[in-house]
Design a protein around this motif. Structure first.
Motif, PDB file in Angstrom:
ATOM      1  N   LEU A 223       2.347 -56.724 -59.252  1.00  0.00           N
ATOM      2  CA  LEU A 223       0.960 -56.856 -58.825  1.00  0.00           C
ATOM      3  C   LEU A 223       0.288 -55.491 -58.711  1.00  0.00           C
ATOM      4  N   THR A 224       1.019 -54.507 -58.227  1.00  0.00           N
ATOM      5  CA  THR A 224       0.427 -53.179 -58.038  1.00  0.00           C
ATOM      6  C   THR A 224       0.179 -52.457 -59.355  1.00  0.00           C
ATOM      7  N   ASP A 225       0.821 -52.902 -60.428  1.00  0.00           N
ATOM      8  CA  ASP A 225       0.647 -52.260 -61.733  1.00  0.00           C
ATOM      9  C   ASP A 225      -0.413 -52.941 -62.598  1.00  0.00           C
ATOM     10  N   ARG A 226      -1.038 -53.949 -62.076  1.00  0.00           N
ATOM     11  CA  ARG A 226      -1.964 -54.734 -62.892  1.00  0.00           C
ATOM     12  C   ARG A 226      -3.383 -54.174 -62.863  1.00  0.00           C
ATOM     13  N   ARG A 227      -4.046 -54.300 -64.026  1.00  0.00           N
ATOM     14  CA  ARG A 227      -5.493 -54.056 -64.131  1.00  0.00           C
ATOM     15  C   ARG A 227      -6.102 -55.378 -64.601  1.00  0.00           C
ATOM     16  N   ASP A 228      -6.246 -56.279 -63.625  1.00  0.00           N
ATOM     17  CA  ASP A 228      -6.600 -57.671 -63.919  1.00  0.00           C
ATOM     18  C   ASP A 228      -8.106 -57.883 -63.751  1.00  0.00           C
ATOM     19  N   PRO A 229      -8.838 -58.055 -64.842  1.00  0.00           N
ATOM     20  CA  PRO A 229     -10.287 -58.238 -64.735  1.00  0.00           C
ATOM     21  C   PRO A 229     -10.686 -59.577 -64.122  1.00  0.00           C
ATOM     22  N   MET A 230      -9.750 -60.543 -64.093  1.00  0.00           N
ATOM     23  CA  MET A 230     -10.089 -61.835 -63.512  1.00  0.00           C
ATOM     24  C   MET A 230     -10.365 -61.716 -62.018  1.00  0.00           C
ATOM     25  N   LEU A 231      -9.655 -60.796 -61.342  1.00  0.00           N
ATOM     26  CA  LEU A 231      -9.888 -60.600 -59.913  1.00  0.00           C
ATOM     27  C   LEU A 231     -11.296 -60.073 -59.660  1.00  0.00           C
ATOM     28  N   SER A 232     -11.701 -59.080 -60.443  1.00  0.00           N
ATOM     29  CA  SER A 232     -13.048 -58.524 -60.292  1.00  0.00           C
ATOM     30  C   SER A 232     -14.103 -59.585 -60.565  1.00  0.00           C
ATOM     31  N   TYR A 233     -13.864 -60.390 -61.595  1.00  0.00           N
ATOM     32  CA  TYR A 233     -14.814 -61.452 -61.931  1.00  0.00           C
ATOM     33  C   TYR A 233     -14.913 -62.465 -60.800  1.00  0.00           C
ATOM     34  N   ALA A 234     -13.769 -62.892 -60.263  1.00  0.00           N
ATOM     35  CA  ALA A 234     -13.756 -63.905 -59.205  1.00  0.00           C
ATOM     36  C   ALA A 234     -14.515 -63.416 -57.970  1.00  0.00           C
ATOM     37  N   GLU A 235     -14.304 -62.178 -57.619  1.00  0.00           N
ATOM     38  CA  GLU A 235     -14.999 -61.634 -56.446  1.00  0.00           C
ATOM     39  C   GLU A 235     -16.501 -61.488 -56.711  1.00  0.00           C
ATOM     40  N   THR A 236     -16.857 -61.246 -57.956  1.00  0.00           N
ATOM     41  CA  THR A 236     -18.277 -61.145 -58.313  1.00  0.00           C
ATOM     42  C   THR A 236     -18.957 -62.505 -58.248  1.00  0.00           C
ATOM     43  N   VAL A 237     -18.244 -63.556 -58.622  1.00  0.00           N
ATOM     44  CA  VAL A 237     -18.793 -64.908 -58.506  1.00  0.00           C
ATOM     45  C   VAL A 237     -19.141 -65.219 -57.055  1.00  0.00           C
ATOM     46  N   LEU A 238     -18.254 -64.865 -56.146  1.00  0.00           N
ATOM     47  CA  LEU A 238     -18.510 -65.099 -54.725  1.00  0.00           C
ATOM     48  C   LEU A 238     -19.671 -64.230 -54.232  1.00  0.00           C
ATOM     49  N   ALA A 239     -19.751 -63.016 -54.744  1.00  0.00           N
ATOM     50  CA  ALA A 239     -20.850 -62.125 -54.362  1.00  0.00           C
ATOM     51  C   ALA A 239     -22.195 -62.695 -54.804  1.00  0.00           C
ATOM     52  N   ALA A 240     -22.221 -63.315 -55.976  1.00  0.00           N
ATOM     53  CA  ALA A 240     -23.469 -63.910 -56.471  1.00  0.00           C
ATOM     54  C   ALA A 240     -23.948 -65.003 -55.529  1.00  0.00           C
ATOM     55  N   ARG A 241     -23.035 -65.806 -55.028  1.00  0.00           N
ATOM     56  CA  ARG A 241     -23.410 -66.864 -54.083  1.00  0.00           C
ATOM     57  C   ARG A 241     -23.983 -66.245 -52.802  1.00  0.00           C
ATOM     58  N   ARG A 242     -23.337 -65.198 -52.298  1.00  0.00           N
ATOM     59  CA  ARG A 242     -23.814 -64.568 -51.057  1.00  0.00           C
ATOM     60  C   ARG A 242     -25.203 -63.956 -51.254  1.00  0.00           C
ATOM     61  N   GLU A 243     -25.390 -63.239 -52.355  1.00  0.00           N
ATOM     62  CA  GLU A 243     -26.678 -62.583 -52.601  1.00  0.00           C
ATOM     63  C   GLU A 243     -27.799 -63.615 -52.743  1.00  0.00           C
ATOM     64  N   ALA A 244     -27.509 -64.726 -53.418  1.00  0.00           N
ATOM     65  CA  ALA A 244     -28.522 -65.756 -53.590  1.00  0.00           C
ATOM     66  C   ALA A 244     -28.907 -66.384 -52.254  1.00  0.00           C
TER      67      ALA A 244
END
Length: 400
Positions: A223-244
């Motif tokens: 897990l510590t060696d990963r550069r997983d873009p899905m995590l960034s995307y998932a957190e951005t989806v939640l951020a979009a809901r909060r901002e709206a």
């Protein structure tokens, strides 16, 4: 007319419609429109951008009154979004002929092509091209999910992609455009009204977020060696809901593409499309800026790079006030009822044309409030009320 349209492009499993631009289902819908026009003795034509027109009277006389909408759909869309406006246009003409109405102006019915943007990712392509809001170069670069370009799709469907472009002469012939549409919300259901008048379309747009990381084995990479873009995307989806929620707006990540898209592979790329809309420009900017900043923060946290590109944008559209007031006057004549005026967060061809032609919209009640889904609905009585309202409006505008 509904019985003839109902099976076209309907997906058996979902019950929704897949009527995508320049597809076989689209061709069948276009064939239906032509048949309706010719069966009524209307002059039929297709313009340089593939939009279909049916005319009572000579449009060259100018100051024409035009109505209509679109027949294409979103993936697994409902039966009413778009087609209700086209079917109601033909039905309203039938009603006016039954009344023996006479017109002092040409009357037109239109089916705008590729309104939903389901195939090439850009909404209102037909009306945008006509109004000059989309350049020929931009249109030729549009590509679907299979890599087929818009010109290739048009050519396969039998149309000339080299002919597309602005059509100011056609727009100059139109004195007023009125689009009838099923309401995409429950305002009319809550107020108890069958028909409403649109006041404005919220500013809205689409932004593409590309999160790029590193593909790797899902079972052997720590897990510590990963550069997983899905995590960034998932957190951005939640951020979009909060901002709206904070801005009193709406924001949705409704489409995603993943590479290499394997169950046992960490993604190298996650591409998500944000759709955001708000009652005013300031609120929309606040939401999109907030989502973009959150995406950057989460990308840095996970060692991911980020690119954000705005793919489309439509500013707030205030429908022509004089035309809107005239619709209210026509529909209120002889009654004590006031037709409600309401805004909408959905884009329409009427909004694209509004910068060039006086435009207005009528909404028909949708008891579920659901749109872009098979659950979208309108009762037969409400549809008839919409037809009669549209007929009254067309008669009032075209006979003067």
């Amino acid at each position: 007319m509904w019985a003839q349209l109902r099976p076209i492009g309907r997906h058996a499993a979902s019950g929704g419609y897949r009527r995508f631009a320049w597809s076989g289902a689209d061709a069948d819908c276009r064939g239906w429109f032509e048949a309706q026009a010719r069966s009524r003795g209307l002059a039929y034509e297709v313009d340089r951008n593939g939009n279909q027109w049916a005319w009572l009277g000579d449009p060259a006389d100018g100051d024409a009154v035009v109505t209509g909408s679109h027949l294409d759909s979103v993936p697994d869309g409902g039966a009413f979004d778009g087609p209700l406006g086209v079917v109601s246009a033909f039905a309203a003409l039938d009603e006016l002929r039954r009344r023996g109405a006479r017109f002092g102006k040409p009357l037109g019915i239109v089916n705008f092509g590729d309104e939903e943007g389901a195939r090439f990712g850009l909404a209102c392509v037909g009306s945008r091209l006509t109004a000059g809001a989309l350049t020929v170069e931009q249109a030729h670069r549009l590509t679907d999910g299979d890599g087929i370009t818009l010109p290739q799709a048009m050519e396969t469907a039998g149309y000339d992609p080299d002919a597309i472009g602005p059509d100011p002469e056609r727009l100059d012939r139109i004195g007023a455009f009125v689009e009838l549409h099923v309401e995409q919300g429950r305002a009319l259901d809550l107020s108890g009204d069958r028909v409403g008048i649109a006041s404005a379309i919220w500013p809205h747009g689409r932004w593409r977020f590309d999160f790029r990381g590193e593909a790797n084995h899902a079972g052997t990479t720590r897990l510590t060696d990963r550069r997983d873009p899905m995590l960034s995307y998932a957190e951005t989806v939640l951020a979009a809901r909060r901002e709206a929620e904070l801005a009193g707006a709406v924001a949705t990540f409704g489409k995603i593409a993943v590479e290499p898209n394997g169950v046992n592979a960490i993604p190298s790329l996650v591409r998500g499309w944000l759709d955001s809309r708000a009652a005013d420009q300031k609120s929309l900017d606040t939401v999109v800026d907030g989502v973009r900043e959150a995406a950057r923060t989460h990308a840095r946290e996970h060692g991911v790079t980020l690119d954000v590109e705005r793919e489309s944008f439509t500013p707030v559209v205030e429908f022509d006030h004089a035309l809107r007031d005239e619709l209210a006057r026509i529909l209120g004549t002889g009654t004590d009822l006031k037709v409600p005026v309401l805004g909408t967060g959905a884009g329409h061809d009427a909004g694209i044309l509004s910068g060039h032609v006086p435009t207005a919209m009528l909404f028909v009640r949708n008891p579920t409030g659901v749109s872009h889904s098979p659950a979208e609905s309108a009762t037969e009585d409400d549809c008839v009320a919409g037809v009669l309202a549209l007929a009254d409006v067309l008669e009032g505008l075209a006979r003067t």
